[in-house]
Design a protein around this motif. Structure first.
Motif, mmCIF file in Angstrom:
data_model
loop_
_atom_site.group_PDB
_atom_site.id
_atom_site.type_symbol
_atom_site.label_atom_id
_atom_site.label_comp_id
_atom_site.label_asym_id
_atom_site.label_seq_id
_atom_site.Cartn_x
_atom_site.Cartn_y
_atom_site.Cartn_z
ATOM 1 N N GLN A 101 -3.430 3.997 -1.539
ATOM 2 C CA GLN A 101 -3.725 3.386 -0.219
ATOM 3 C C GLN A 101 -3.149 2.128 0.084
ATOM 4 O O GLN A 101 -2.378 1.743 0.778
ATOM 5 N N THR A 102 -3.284 1.172 -1.075
ATOM 6 C CA THR A 102 -2.511 -0.202 -0.948
ATOM 7 C C THR A 102 -1.086 -0.089 -1.292
ATOM 8 O O THR A 102 -0.437 -0.714 -0.582
ATOM 9 N N ALA A 103 -0.653 0.890 -1.954
ATOM 10 C CA ALA A 103 0.876 0.888 -2.249
ATOM 11 C C ALA A 103 1.512 1.464 -1.038
ATOM 12 O O ALA A 103 2.468 0.996 -0.603
ATOM 13 N N ASP A 104 1.045 2.258 -0.264
ATOM 14 C CA ASP A 104 1.255 2.964 1.071
ATOM 15 C C ASP A 104 1.652 1.746 1.937
ATOM 16 O O ASP A 104 2.852 1.767 2.807
ATOM 17 N N GLU A 105 0.739 0.857 2.097
ATOM 18 C CA GLU A 105 0.734 -0.002 3.179
ATOM 19 C C GLU A 105 1.706 -1.146 2.711
ATOM 20 O O GLU A 105 2.324 -1.765 3.646
ATOM 21 N N LEU A 106 1.865 -1.525 1.453
ATOM 22 C CA LEU A 106 2.897 -2.256 1.036
ATOM 23 C C LEU A 106 4.185 -1.934 1.100
ATOM 24 O O LEU A 106 5.146 -2.647 1.724
ATOM 25 N N LYS A 107 4.248 -0.711 1.106
ATOM 26 C CA LYS A 107 5.643 0.080 1.458
ATOM 27 C C LYS A 107 5.997 -0.149 2.788
ATOM 28 O O LYS A 107 7.508 -0.347 2.969
ATOM 29 N N LYS A 108 5.089 0.221 3.779
ATOM 30 C CA LYS A 108 5.251 -0.027 5.109
ATOM 31 C C LYS A 108 5.678 -1.442 5.528
ATOM 32 O O LYS A 108 6.350 -1.573 6.485
ATOM 33 N N ARG A 109 5.455 -2.299 4.856
ATOM 34 C CA ARG A 109 5.673 -3.823 4.988
ATOM 35 C C ARG A 109 6.834 -4.334 4.186
ATOM 36 O O ARG A 109 7.145 -5.513 4.435
ATOM 37 N N GLY A 110 7.694 -3.246 3.809
ATOM 38 C CA GLY A 110 8.933 -3.690 3.300
ATOM 39 C C GLY A 110 9.055 -3.819 1.503
ATOM 40 O O GLY A 110 10.101 -3.964 1.209
ATOM 41 N N PHE A 111 8.115 -3.841 0.867
ATOM 42 C CA PHE A 111 8.352 -3.912 -0.351
ATOM 43 C C PHE A 111 8.354 -2.552 -1.202
ATOM 44 O O PHE A 111 8.084 -1.581 -0.650
ATOM 45 N N LYS A 112 9.134 -2.959 -2.542
ATOM 46 C CA LYS A 112 9.243 -1.636 -3.260
ATOM 47 C C LYS A 112 8.095 -1.337 -3.958
ATOM 48 O O LYS A 112 7.626 -2.130 -4.668
#
Length: 205
Positions: A101-112
């Motif tokens: 869940q956290t990884a998906d949100e970070l991906k939306k915010r531009g992080f790899k």
């Protein structure tokens, strides 16, 4: 005069003046003290009109009536963009699904996103706070501050033996969610463009 006080012969007693050595010593001490006070007063006047000399110069660069703050090296160092940071999201709690869940949100915010899963035994069920941000020594003033804008209260750690530039976000027991996106975006903007902190303000202008 007669009797025993009668002066005999052609020699008369000489009346000597009292010596003034005591007065000369007092006058000399007073002169030295006056010169010392005059010199001290001159130094004070110079200090007033020059604004404190070395202290003002060390605090910043004078410009007109003020002192222009000099940014620190850390403030002027370029920071990586979220797209240039690879994050491993690891769950150290007993709650399932937090890492994905956290990884998906970070991906939306531009992080790899790198690895997603459970934390290693060194951290599993041992992180009591919101989380730990872990990376190589070089990430302390680069990737970690950027990632820290996404998780308020996370502890930052570095590992001198770690290779590469990838950093870990280890989710702890007090984790609820990432920082709200508007708040995280504001923190990122402030981090990218820090306001210079004014040093000593010069008075009397």
């Amino acid at each position: 005069m007669g009797g025993q006080y009668r002066i005999k012969g052609d020699k008369y007693p000489r009346m000597r003046r009292r010596r003034r050595h005591g007065r000369l010593v007092v006058a000399g001490v007073a002169s030295v003290a006056a010169l010392g006070l005059a010199g001290w007063g001159t130094l004070q006047l110079i200090d007033v009109f020059t604004g404190g000399g070395g202290e003002a110069s060390a605090a910043g660069t004078k410009s007109g009536c003020g002192i222009r703050a000099t940014p620190s090296p850390a403030a002027t160092a370029p920071l990586p963009k979220p797209a240039g940071i690879t994050v491993n999201v690891l769950n150290a709690t007993t709650r399932s699904g937090l890492a994905k869940q956290t990884a998906d949100e970070l991906k939306k915010r531009g992080f790899k996103i790198g690895d997603v899963g459970n934390a290693s035994k060194d951290y599993d069920k041992k992180v009591k706070g919101t989380g730990i941000l872990l990376g190589p020594a070089a990430s302390l003033n680069s990737s970690l501050p950027v990632l820290a804008t996404q998780l308020t209260g996370a502890e930052r750690r570095t590992d001198a033996t770690r290779k590469g530039a990838t950093v870990d976000l280890i989710i702890g027991d007090r984790f609820k969610e990432l920082a709200k996106k508007p708040e995280a975006d504001k923190a990122l903007a402030t981090l990218a463009n820090p306001k210079p902190t004014p040093s000593t303000a010069k008075q009397g202008c």
